[in-house]
Design an enzyme around this catalytic site. Structure first.
Site, PDB file in Angstrom:
ATOM      1  N   SER A 125      -1.563   5.008   6.596  1.00 40.48           N
ATOM      2  CA  SER A 125      -2.461   5.842   5.799  1.00 40.48           C
ATOM      3  C   SER A 125      -1.727   7.031   5.192  1.00 40.48           C
ATOM      4  O   SER A 125      -0.741   7.539   5.749  1.00 40.48           O
ATOM      5  CB  SER A 125      -3.618   6.346   6.666  1.00 40.48           C
ATOM      6  OG  SER A 125      -3.134   7.147   7.732  1.00 40.48           O
ATOM      7  N   GLN A 127      -1.599  10.732   4.851  1.00 36.22           N
ATOM      8  CA  GLN A 127      -2.092  11.649   5.872  1.00 36.22           C
ATOM      9  C   GLN A 127      -1.296  12.946   5.874  1.00 36.22           C
ATOM     10  O   GLN A 127      -0.260  13.072   5.213  1.00 36.22           O
ATOM     11  CB  GLN A 127      -1.962  10.994   7.255  1.00 36.22           C
ATOM     12  CG  GLN A 127      -0.535  10.587   7.609  1.00 36.22           C
ATOM     13  CD  GLN A 127      -0.462   9.795   8.901  1.00 36.22           C
ATOM     14  OE1 GLN A 127       0.004  10.303   9.916  1.00 36.22           O
ATOM     15  NE2 GLN A 127      -0.901   8.522   8.849  1.00 36.22           N
ATOM     16  N   HIS A 129      -0.704  16.544   8.820  1.00 33.64           N
ATOM     17  CA  HIS A 129      -0.970  17.035  10.169  1.00 33.64           C
ATOM     18  C   HIS A 129      -1.204  18.544  10.135  1.00 33.64           C
ATOM     19  O   HIS A 129      -0.532  19.262   9.379  1.00 33.64           O
ATOM     20  CB  HIS A 129       0.204  16.712  11.091  1.00 33.64           C
ATOM     21  CG  HIS A 129       0.595  15.264  11.074  1.00 33.64           C
ATOM     22  ND1 HIS A 129      -0.276  14.267  11.447  1.00 33.64           N
ATOM     23  CD2 HIS A 129       1.744  14.638  10.707  1.00 33.64           C
ATOM     24  CE1 HIS A 129       0.320  13.085  11.309  1.00 33.64           C
ATOM     25  NE2 HIS A 129       1.545  13.292  10.862  1.00 33.64           N
ATOM     26  N   LYS A 152       1.644  18.701  14.950  1.00 33.07           N
ATOM     27  CA  LYS A 152       2.327  17.424  15.065  1.00 33.07           C
ATOM     28  C   LYS A 152       3.464  17.307  14.038  1.00 33.07           C
ATOM     29  O   LYS A 152       3.445  16.421  13.165  1.00 33.07           O
ATOM     30  CB  LYS A 152       1.336  16.269  14.880  1.00 33.07           C
ATOM     31  CG  LYS A 152       1.907  14.886  15.242  1.00 33.07           C
ATOM     32  CD  LYS A 152       0.933  13.780  14.869  1.00 33.07           C
ATOM     33  CE  LYS A 152       1.517  12.410  15.140  1.00 33.07           C
ATOM     34  NZ  LYS A 152       0.656  11.319  14.668  1.00 33.07           N
ATOM     35  N   GLU A 154       7.020  16.043  12.745  1.00 31.89           N
ATOM     36  CA  GLU A 154       7.693  14.796  13.102  1.00 31.89           C
ATOM     37  C   GLU A 154       8.922  14.560  12.232  1.00 31.89           C
ATOM     38  O   GLU A 154       9.012  15.060  11.112  1.00 31.89           O
ATOM     39  CB  GLU A 154       6.727  13.605  12.983  1.00 31.89           C
ATOM     40  CG  GLU A 154       6.155  13.390  11.602  1.00 31.89           C
ATOM     41  CD  GLU A 154       5.015  12.375  11.584  1.00 31.89           C
ATOM     42  OE1 GLU A 154       4.211  12.366  12.535  1.00 31.89           O
ATOM     43  OE2 GLU A 154       4.925  11.603  10.602  1.00 31.89           O
ATOM     44  N   HIS A 281       1.919  12.522   3.332  1.00 31.91           N
ATOM     45  CA  HIS A 281       2.926  11.462   3.414  1.00 31.91           C
ATOM     46  C   HIS A 281       2.277  10.143   3.801  1.00 31.91           C
ATOM     47  O   HIS A 281       1.168  10.111   4.348  1.00 31.91           O
ATOM     48  CB  HIS A 281       4.023  11.822   4.428  1.00 31.91           C
ATOM     49  CG  HIS A 281       3.519  11.971   5.831  1.00 31.91           C
ATOM     50  ND1 HIS A 281       2.910  13.135   6.283  1.00 31.91           N
ATOM     51  CD2 HIS A 281       3.525  11.121   6.902  1.00 31.91           C
ATOM     52  CE1 HIS A 281       2.581  13.000   7.547  1.00 31.91           C
ATOM     53  NE2 HIS A 281       2.929  11.779   7.949  1.00 31.91           N
ATOM     54  N   ARG A 300      -6.588  12.174   7.331  1.00 31.49           N
ATOM     55  CA  ARG A 300      -6.256  11.066   6.424  1.00 31.49           C
ATOM     56  C   ARG A 300      -6.881  11.231   5.042  1.00 31.49           C
ATOM     57  O   ARG A 300      -7.949  11.815   4.902  1.00 31.49           O
ATOM     58  CB  ARG A 300      -6.701   9.737   7.045  1.00 31.49           C
ATOM     59  CG  ARG A 300      -5.961   9.397   8.323  1.00 31.49           C
ATOM     60  CD  ARG A 300      -6.460   8.095   8.950  1.00 31.49           C
ATOM     61  NE  ARG A 300      -5.668   7.752  10.133  1.00 31.49           N
ATOM     62  CZ  ARG A 300      -5.925   8.186  11.354  1.00 31.49           C
ATOM     63  NH1 ARG A 300      -6.969   8.972  11.558  1.00 31.49           N
ATOM     64  NH2 ARG A 300      -5.152   7.833  12.364  1.00 31.49           N
ATOM     65  N   LYS A 306     -10.230   4.197   8.015  1.00 31.97           N
ATOM     66  CA  LYS A 306     -10.663   5.240   8.952  1.00 31.97           C
ATOM     67  C   LYS A 306     -11.227   6.450   8.211  1.00 31.97           C
ATOM     68  O   LYS A 306     -11.163   6.543   6.979  1.00 31.97           O
ATOM     69  CB  LYS A 306      -9.479   5.652   9.845  1.00 31.97           C
ATOM     70  CG  LYS A 306      -8.970   4.540  10.754  1.00 31.97           C
ATOM     71  CD  LYS A 306      -7.827   5.029  11.631  1.00 31.97           C
ATOM     72  CE  LYS A 306      -7.331   3.932  12.550  1.00 31.97           C
ATOM     73  NZ  LYS A 306      -6.202   4.376  13.418  1.00 31.97           N
TER      74      LYS A 306
END
Length: 442
Positions: A125, A127, A129, A152, A154, A281, A300, A306
């Protein structure tokens, strides 16, 4: 799995880790995750099914899929193992910490990071954070959707060519696509104003798309797909091909239009992308090693069935434009870039080191001890680990191979030793970032 019975707090121990079978994962033996599962647990190899997607391998102590350690004839979750051995250390009146004293002060008893391998067949997806402040607000308001109060950040390190959408394209590019892609333009309001404020203009594009009538978006995408398919293959450019691929995977999903809004990048193996709070991203295809703070908070926008939290997403994005900078690896003075790279993004929770034993000039490497815990992943090849801090545990570490995963306590010295010089060895080590230890030395 071999049992780890020695009580020494410098034991390097084998981990039993969990895979996730999300629909977007590569199938069966095509998946890097499945190959690693076959390697570290031979009993799993008979259960690798060619029709099952193997999307992620999780290494750490996340509540949804904690790694486990066999200890004294019991299988313990990683946190339980750390707490058990730490208590044994205290009972012996020893003061050393498996997590590391600075790590415990900064993160408490929480394991600071979650280490993963991703093997992607269809796009994840679109999304972003939240940062820590927003994560705490969302967790308090909507605990059934946002299930922890943590940020989050990453990093993704490509192990194959790795496609992704990331951050906003330059504004002039986006405006050009609006002017030249009629289906994109027709999905936006007629009164969309080109505001002088870049952030507000981009926000109006994003929120207008996400709030647009579903049937309008579906019909416009259907027409776009028809038009691009009518082009001869040699007439299609890279972006046409991407849009057709996304439409095939998610027909009618507004996220397909984000190919005209976000940068399309293809990482080469060994290149790394860091994603901080608020950066939109979507990973599209390929394999990567990923490390993140141990959170599940995802907001998302598209390419997903979702929940799309449009208002939250619209408010939280950074709206920075231009191609994202890749993480430049740090070197060790005694090793070449081919044999060692350290990817250290601007967060405290994690860094990832890459080691490569090539059988020529580099058959063994001393690993600098970390003041925090580490997880070692043998991505390819066979090797032994010389656990210098605890010679009695070496038998467990003499026959490691593709898929072996290990937990290394804080302040543990060890060495990688190539077993077969004809087979190169690739190893990834996730650990707490040296940033927090350097801060404490200031």
């Amino acid at each position: 799995m071999n049992e780890n019975n020695n009580n020494n707090n410098n034991n390097i121990v084998l981990l039993k880790c969990v895979s996730q079978n999300y629909e977007w994962g590569k199938y069966g033996s095509d998946s890097a995750v499945a190959k690693l599962l076959k390697g570290y647990a031979k009993e799993c190899s008979d259960f690798i099914k060619e029709t099952t997607p193997y999307a992620e391998l999780w290494m750490g102590d996340h509540v949804n899929a904690p790694s486990k350690v066999e200890y004294k004839n019991k299988e313990l979750k990683l946190r339980e193992y750390i707490d058990t051995v730490q208590q044994e250390i205290f009972e012996k009146s020893q003061s050393s910490s498996i997590r590391g004293e600075i790590v415990e002060k900064r993160f408490g008893n929480d394991f600071p990071f979650l280490f993963k391998v991703l093997s992607i067949r269809t796009a994840l997806s679109i999304q972003a954070h939240p940062d820590t402040q927003l994560a705490q607000i969302l967790f308090k308001k909507y605990p059934t959707i946002y299930k922890d109060p943590y940020h989050k950040p990453e990093i993704a390190i490509a192990t194959t060519p790795f496609e992704a959408l990331c951050s906003f394209r330059p504004l002039l590019e986006i405006q050009s696509f609006i002017d030249t892609i009629p289906e994109f333009k027709n999905s936006l309001p007629n009164n969309l104003i080109k505001l002088d404020d870049c952030k507000e203009y981009l926000k109006s594009i994003v929120t207008s798309l996400l709030k647009a009538d579903v049937l309008l978006i579906s019909n416009n995408l259907k027409e776009l797909n028809r038009r691009l398919n009518e082009k001869r293959e040699e007439e299609r450019d890279e972006l046409d091909t991407l849009v057709l691929k996304l439409y095939l995977q998610y027909p009618g999903d507004v996220g397909v239009f984000f190919a005209y809004i976000l940068n399309y990048i293809v990482l080469k193996p060994g290149e790394a992308l860091f994603l901080g709070a608020g950066e939109p991203h979507a990973y599209i295809s390929g394999d990567c090693v990923e490390c993140m703070a141990p959170s599940d908070n995802v907001v998302r926008a598209g390419l997903t069935p979702k929940l799309k939290d449009v208002d939250t997403l619209g408010d939280m994005l950074t709206y920075r434009t231009g191609r994202p900078d890749l993480v430049q690896p740090q070197q060790r003075p005694d090793l070449s870039l081919n044999n060692y790279r350290c990817f250290q993004p601007p967060v405290d929770e994690f860094q990832v080191e890459y080691y490569h034993l090539d059988g020529n000039n580099c058959k063994n490497i001393n690993v600098y001890s970390s003041k925090g815990p580490s997880i070692v992943l043998v991505y390819n090849g066979s090797l032994a680990i010389d656990n210098k801090s605890n010679q009695s545990n070496n038998q467990t570490l003499n026959h490691l191979h593709t898929g072996s995963i290990l937990f290394v306590p804080a302040n543990t010295e060890y060495q990688f030793i190539q077993s077969d010089s004809s087979v190169p060895v690739s190893i990834y080590v996730a650990s707490v970032s040296n940033r927090i230890f350097n801060k404490n030395n200031l």
